[in-house]
Write an enzyme that holds these catalytic residues in place. Structure first.
Site, mmCIF file in Angstrom:
data_model
loop_
_atom_site.group_PDB
_atom_site.id
_atom_site.type_symbol
_atom_site.label_atom_id
_atom_site.label_comp_id
_atom_site.label_asym_id
_atom_site.label_seq_id
_atom_site.Cartn_x
_atom_site.Cartn_y
_atom_site.Cartn_z
ATOM 1 C CD GLU A 267 -3.156 -0.158 -0.041
ATOM 2 O OE1 GLU A 267 -2.966 0.992 -0.497
ATOM 3 O OE2 GLU A 267 -4.092 -0.865 -0.425
ATOM 4 C CD GLU B 43 -2.724 5.481 -6.106
ATOM 5 O OE1 GLU B 43 -2.943 6.235 -5.130
ATOM 6 O OE2 GLU B 43 -3.461 4.534 -6.413
#
Length: 123
Positions: A72, A79
Site C-alpha cells: 500500500e 500514485e
C-alpha cells in the site's frame, strides 16, 4: 572516519527512520485503502488471539500484514510520483497506477486465501 563524521552518519541514519515514519503516518492518515487494511489487520490480530494461533501462524500473519502495508505504501508512492510528473491523463500514467493497484489487489486476495486456510480449521 573521525568521530564527527561518524556522528553525522548516525544522525542521517536515525533521521531516515523519522522520514519513513512520516511517510507511514501520512499514508495512514490520508489513504482510505491503507485505513481499510489497518482495520482488517486489527481484526485479524484480535481473531488470532481468540483462536490462539501457533507461532508459525503468527509469523505468517505478520508477514502478510507487513507485506500488505508495504505494498500500500509503494502503491501510494507510485500514485503520487505519477501525479507529480503529469496532471494530464496519459495511458502510461494510467497503466502505472493500475499495475501498482493490481499488485496490492493480488497480494490482498492471496492474503485472504492464506488467512482462510489458517483460521477456518480453528472455527
Amino acid at each position: 572516519m573521525d568521530s564527527k563524521d561518524h556522528r553525522n552518519e548516525l544522525n542521517r541514519f536515525f533521521k531516515s527512520f523519522v522520514h519513513a515514519g512520516r511517510g507511514i503516518w501520512e499514508t495512514a492518515r490520508t489513504e482510505r485503502n491503507f485505513q481499510f487494511h489497518a482495520a482488517a489487520a486489527c481484526a485479524v490480530l484480535i481473531c488470532g488471539f481468540l483462536v490462539e494461533l501457533s507461532i508459525i501462524e503468527w509469523m505468517i500473519i505478520f508477514l502478510l500484514i507487513g507485506g500488505m502495508f508495504s505494498l500500500e505504501l509503494l502503491n501510494t508512492a507510485i500514485e503520487h510520483t505519477v501525479d507529480l510528473i503529469t496532471d494530464k491523463h496519459h495511458p502510461l500514467a494510467k497503466a502505472a497506477k493500475d499495475a501498482a493497484a493490481g499488485a496490492v489487489c493480488v497480494f490482498a486476495v492471496i492474503s485472504c486465501i492464506i488467512g482462510l486456510l489458517i483460521f477456518l480449521p480453528k472455527l
